[in-house]
Design an enzyme around this catalytic site. Structure first.
Site, PDB file in Angstrom:
ATOM      1  CE  LYS A 263      -4.199  -1.876   2.137  1.00 15.67           C
ATOM      2  NZ  LYS A 263      -5.105  -1.832   3.321  1.00 15.67           N
TER       3      LYS A 263
ATOM      4  CG  HIS B 290      -2.359  -3.774  -1.818  1.00 13.53           C
ATOM      5  ND1 HIS B 290      -3.654  -4.032  -2.211  1.00 13.53           N
ATOM      6  CD2 HIS B 290      -2.156  -4.572  -0.723  1.00 13.53           C
ATOM      7  CE1 HIS B 290      -4.194  -4.934  -1.399  1.00 13.53           C
ATOM      8  NE2 HIS B 290      -3.305  -5.275  -0.476  1.00 13.53           N
TER       9      HIS B 290
ATOM     10  CG  HIS C   8      -5.877  -9.296  -1.087  1.00 12.77           C
ATOM     11  ND1 HIS C   8      -6.978  -9.059  -0.290  1.00 12.77           N
ATOM     12  CD2 HIS C   8      -4.963  -8.342  -0.761  1.00 12.77           C
ATOM     13  CE1 HIS C   8      -6.747  -8.001   0.480  1.00 12.77           C
ATOM     14  NE2 HIS C   8      -5.532  -7.536   0.204  1.00 12.77           N
TER      15      HIS C   8
END
Length: 521
Positions: free
Chosen positions: A382, A407, A434
């Site tokens: 990030k 990110h 993710h």
């Protein structure tokens, strides 16, 4: 001499009553074996040595009436100190053959062997002494009561000294082995516990019955407080407690003496030891056993602790370096979360959740520890996301969401530039937390076990905490709603095995939120 005046290297001995302890068992006698086919020789030998005493111990006689019987008896009593062996028994050279068997087959080099013969012509002294490993040769006619007494005394003295040398040699081998085991330990709390366990093993390696009765503890002195750092036996429940609140007055007095003198303290069945690395915390070791600890035991412990202090210093340095690395990782993670306008405690909670889950799934301790240290960097990427996207209060549009999704790759690319184990783990976690079990995640669309276990654990830990936390765009979810979401996403977003573990251990997961609550909204 006062305690403060104890010279360097000297041992402090506790004052003891001059009276023998009530009920203390008598010391066993020295084992002397008579191997002779003449029963009269046995009777005369016992009579001549009646009342014999050496080093506070009498004699325990063992009788065999043939070489074959003598060999069996020696197998049953390998701690026999002296054997008086007749030459001519069931065979002309039965005694000589037995001597050879004892030395070359049973490899007993310590027992003192004294040949006695009533027929010296059958076994000439010079030839026998040259060819056989015996310690003395006597004709029965010349062996008066006085000479027999002198022979047994010198033989026992020799056997005692040889046994002491052999025990010291074995003790040194155990010190080397135990020190080697300690040098492998890098965690300080495990190190102190390991020192204690290796000490017990060092002293009771060949005393299994006494091992289970040995109580021990290790105390750490730092900033004026003495804390129980490790323990075995009846002291285990005291680990982590202040010594002043958990130990009896006499033990506290002994602790104070050892810390003041920095010297060992020895009394019947009890040993207090001291060690400290350069500039490190002071440590006191206590051992208590039903078996009286000798000076040799004490010297063995001191030698071990001297070697341990070197390993202790290395462990302190290693912990300092690792602690610095952990702090830097946490500060970086918190800086990222602060930039995202989220609570910095999020990274600590995610790290703790990852560690709990990893341990619960059976990952090795080292892998679980590495994951815990690496976890705060899961959103490291990030740092490369523009503020306009990162801080947008409303829902991101399609283009903005594409930027935000970058990110994961940014974090993995940045962290993977280091070859350090922790940062390599952080790179995997940043790049894969993710990803989804069914393959619908990003950035690579990995599926099932294609996703690294760190990524699968991180995904559950991150979402679990995010849902439970207050954010600028949402209120914290109730626990039951979070658990329902995990059930719904089991086998879709999340690894089923990890979801099952979390659902079975909700109480354990809850301790993390209580320990690391949000400090700001």
């Amino acid at each position: 001499m006062r305690d403060e005046e104890v010279p360097e290297g000297e041992m402090v001995f506790a004052q003891e009553s001059e009276e023998a302890p009530v009920g203390q068992p008598a010391r066993p006698g020295w084992k002397v074996m008579i191997i002779d086919d003449d029963a009269g020789v046995h009777e005369v030998t016992r009579l001549a040595l009646s009342g014999f005493e050496f080093d506070g111990r009498g004699l325990e006689f063992l009788s065999a009436y043939s070489a074959a019987e003598g060999e069996l008896l020696l197998r049953a009593h390998p701690d026999t100190a002296v054997a008086l062996v007749d030459v001519v028994m069931e065979r002309e050279h039965a005694g000589l053959d037995l001597v050879r068997t004892i030395r070359e087959v049973h490899h007993n080099r310590l027992i003192r062997l004294i040949l006695r013969t009533g027929q010296p012509g059958q076994a000439p002294e010079r030839a026998v002494i040259r060819q056989y490993d015996i310690n003395d040769y006597k004709e029965k006619s010349e062996l008066s009561a006085q000479k027999l007494y002198s022979t047994i005394l010198t033989s026992l003295r020799s056997w005692r000294d040889l046994m002491a040398l052999n025990a010291n040699r074995a003790g040194l081998r155990r010190v080397i082995h135990a020190t080697g085991e300690i040098f492998r330990t890098r965690d300080l709390s495990r190190f102190v516990q390991g020192v204690l366990e290796q000490l017990v093993a060092l002293l009771y390696l060949e005393r299994d019955a006494l091992f289970i009765k040995c109580d021990s503890l290790a105390l750490r002195h730092d900033s004026g407080q003495v804390v129980v750092a490790a323990a075995t036996g009846r002291f285990v429940e005291l680990i982590g407690t202040p010594a002043g609140a958990s130990l009896p007055a006499q033990m506290l007095e002994d602790v104070a003496t050892v810390l003041r003198t920095r010297q060992p303290l020895l009394r019947e069945g009890e040993y207090w030891g001291y060690f400290q690395a350069d500039g490190g915390k002071e440590n006191v070791i206590y051992l208590k056993s039903l078996h009286p600890l000798s000076r040799d035991d004490s010297h063995l412990i001191q030698l071990f602790l001297q070697n341990v202090s070197i390993a202790y210093e290395n462990t302190l340095l290693h912990e300092e370096i690792e602690g610095t690395q952990r702090d830097i990782v946490y500060m970086l993670g918190e800086a990222i979360e602060t930039r995202s306008r989220e609570t910095g405690q999020h990274v600590r909670r995610v790290a703790e959740y990852c560690h709990l889950i990893a341990r619960g799934l059976g990952l090795p301790d080292r892998e679980a520890d590495i994951l815990k240290v690496a976890a705060p960097l899961h959103d490291f990427g990030k740092i490369g996301i523009p503020d306009a996207v990162l801080h947008k209060p409303s829902k991101l549009d399609e283009d903005e969401w594409a930027v935000m999704r970058q990110h994961a790759e940014i974090g993995q690319d940045l962290l993977s530039q280091s070859k350090r184990e922790i940062l390599q783990a952080a790179a995997v976690l940043a790049g894969q937390h993710h990803e989804k079990w069914d393959g619908s995640g990003y950035p690579l669309g990995l599926q099932g076990e294609q996703i690294h276990i760190y990524g699968r654990i991180g995904a559950v830990a991150d979402v679990f905490d995010a849902l439970a936390s207050l954010r600028s765009y949402k209120a914290p979810w109730p626990l039951e709603a979070i658990l329902d979401y995990l059930r719904q996403q089991r086998g879709r977003h999340f690894d089923p095995a990890i979801v099952d573990w979390v659902l079975d251990n909700v109480d354990i997961m809850g301790t993390v939120a209580r320990e690391f609550p949000d400090t700001r909204s």
